[in-house]
Enzyme design. Structure first.
Site, short mmCIF file in Angstrom:
data_model
loop_
_atom_site.label_atom_id
_atom_site.label_comp_id
_atom_site.label_asym_id
_atom_site.label_seq_id
_atom_site.Cartn_x
_atom_site.Cartn_y
_atom_site.Cartn_z
N GLN A 1 19.05 39.66 -9.40
CA GLN A 1 19.17 38.20 -9.32
C GLN A 1 20.30 37.71 -10.22
O GLN A 1 21.08 36.84 -9.83
CB GLN A 1 17.83 37.55 -9.72
CG GLN A 1 17.74 36.06 -9.44
CD GLN A 1 17.82 35.73 -7.95
OE1 GLN A 1 17.35 36.50 -7.12
NE2 GLN A 1 18.46 34.63 -7.61
N VAL B 1 21.76 29.70 -5.40
CA VAL B 1 21.20 30.95 -5.96
C VAL B 1 20.48 30.60 -7.25
O VAL B 1 21.03 29.96 -8.14
CB VAL B 1 22.33 31.98 -6.26
CG1 VAL B 1 21.73 33.28 -6.79
CG2 VAL B 1 23.15 32.25 -5.01
N SER C 1 13.79 32.74 -9.34
CA SER C 1 13.96 32.95 -7.90
C SER C 1 12.68 33.46 -7.26
O SER C 1 12.02 34.36 -7.79
CB SER C 1 15.09 33.95 -7.64
OG SER C 1 15.04 34.35 -6.27
N HIS D 1 12.60 35.27 -4.78
CA HIS D 1 12.83 36.65 -4.33
C HIS D 1 12.25 37.65 -5.33
O HIS D 1 11.98 38.79 -4.97
CB HIS D 1 14.32 36.89 -4.11
CG HIS D 1 14.81 36.34 -2.79
ND1 HIS D 1 14.62 36.98 -1.60
CD2 HIS D 1 15.44 35.17 -2.50
CE1 HIS D 1 15.14 36.26 -0.62
NE2 HIS D 1 15.63 35.14 -1.14
N ASP E 1 14.99 36.75 3.37
CA ASP E 1 16.06 36.07 4.09
C ASP E 1 16.30 36.81 5.39
O ASP E 1 16.62 38.00 5.38
CB ASP E 1 17.35 36.07 3.25
CG ASP E 1 17.20 35.27 1.95
OD1 ASP E 1 16.34 34.37 1.91
OD2 ASP E 1 17.93 35.58 0.99
N GLU F 1 17.93 25.78 3.52
CA GLU F 1 18.13 27.22 3.76
C GLU F 1 17.28 27.65 4.96
O GLU F 1 16.15 28.10 4.78
CB GLU F 1 17.74 28.04 2.52
CG GLU F 1 18.66 27.85 1.34
CD GLU F 1 18.48 28.93 0.26
OE1 GLU F 1 17.58 29.77 0.41
OE2 GLU F 1 19.25 28.89 -0.72
N HIS G 1 15.66 31.29 4.73
CA HIS G 1 14.80 31.75 3.63
C HIS G 1 13.33 31.45 3.96
O HIS G 1 12.92 30.30 4.04
CB HIS G 1 15.21 31.05 2.32
CG HIS G 1 14.38 31.44 1.13
ND1 HIS G 1 14.88 32.22 0.09
CD2 HIS G 1 13.10 31.17 0.81
CE1 HIS G 1 13.92 32.39 -0.81
NE2 HIS G 1 12.82 31.75 -0.40
#
Ligand SMILES: [Zn+2]
Length: 308
Positions: free
Chosen positions: A184, A214, A220, A222, A229, A277, A280
């Site tokens: 990240q 980002v 994040s 993620h 994604d 997004e 995402h």
């Protein structure tokens, strides 16, 4: 118990006595009335035979008046009853107004959201600008064929979603799944460097701009393994134009059926802090995803709803 029995017996006896008393006087009354009536009829016949019709006319008038009186009484009684019914209806309506349907609906929504939260708490972990991921957050990892890692709890639904996406005639590319803090940080630094070189912004301004697309390490989704994604086949450059890509459009419209939400929808940037997004997707489980989709809620708004 004996005392109660005694009292009940006493009351019963008194009621019987009263009934007998009333019955006795009623009988006397009836007898008197009958006698009076017989005498009256005889008198009426006598007068009529003697061609004196006055008593007959009075009698007829009296009977008509009596009938009218009874009818009037009946009408008054039924009218009163109707009014009472009307009043009851009005009361119900007033009650319904006091219980605002909008408030009622909102309360139901909150109750539903709370139940969903209780059932899916682990999958609903909130990670954003103001909610960094917990230090030491961990999950069971599953590595996809493409090499990307996801939370194992989302695997079955992800496979089903991608199969359905294929069946609908779309091809996809999985661009990014789980990212650890190092990855990240690297992504963030790369984005800042690109903005600096492409747009000539200062490092500080570039970092602020990069944060819109980002997330900084620790912030994040993620890093939870619950975000993924997904783009159209071969389209690894992620930008808003993907919204019109058939694969991404199909996923945006159907992901909730497989437990995913479009985490950063268009028109909700002020809520999520992240620009639109369309690629995402965030796994929250079918129950929560369907609820948020149907009520047009982001994850932040879901938490606002349950007061957290
Ligand atoms: Zn993402």
């Amino acid at each position: 118990m004996d005392k109660v029995k005694e009292v009940l017996q006493f009351i019963g006896l008194k009621i019987m006595e009263a009934a007998q008393f009333i019955w006795k006087y009623l009988k006397i009354g009836f007898k008197k009335l009958r006698r009076w009536f017989k005498r009256y009829v005889r008198k009426l016949i006598r007068h009529t035979k003697a061609k004196d019709y006055s008593l007959l006319i009075y009698t007829i008038i009296a009977i008509i008046v009596f009938i009218l009186f009874i009818v009037l009484l009946g009408k008054l009684f039924s009218h009163g009853k109707k009014n009472k019914e009307k009043k009851t209806t009005t009361e119900v309506t007033t009650e319904a107004i006091t219980e605002d349907p909008a408030v009622e609906a909102h309360n139901q929504l909150v109750a539903q959201a709370n139940t969903i939260y209780q059932n899916n708490q682990a999958l609903l972990v909130l990670v954003n600008d103001s909610h960094p991921i917990d230090e030491g957050y961990s999950f069971e990892q599953y590595t996809l064929n493409c090499g990307e890692i996801i939370d194992a709890r989302s695997h079955t639904d992800l496979v089903n979603m991608l199969e359905a996406c294929n069946d609908a005639g779309n091809e996809y590319t999985i661009v990014s799944g789980y990212r650890d803090k190092t990855k990240q940080q690297q992504d963030f630094d790369d984005t800042v460097a690109r903005i600096v070189s492409e747009e000539g912004l200062s490092e500080e301004d570039a970092a602020a701009k990069a944060a819109l697309s980002v997330q900084k390490p620790g912030y994040s989704e993620h890093e939870t393994g619950l975000a993924i994604d997904i783009s159209g086949l071969g389209k690894t450059e992620l930008n808003e134009s993907l919204a019109s890509d058939p694969t991404v459009a199909w996923l945006d419209n159907n992901c909730h059926l497989y437990g995913y939400i479009v985490r950063y929808p268009s028109g909700k940037t002020d809520v999520t802090g992240i620009t639109y997004e369309p690629w995402h997707f965030r796994y929250v489980g079918v129950e929560a995803a369907t609820f948020m989709h149907d009520n047009n809620l982001t994850l932040e708004e879901f938490y606002q709803l349950i007061g957290m």
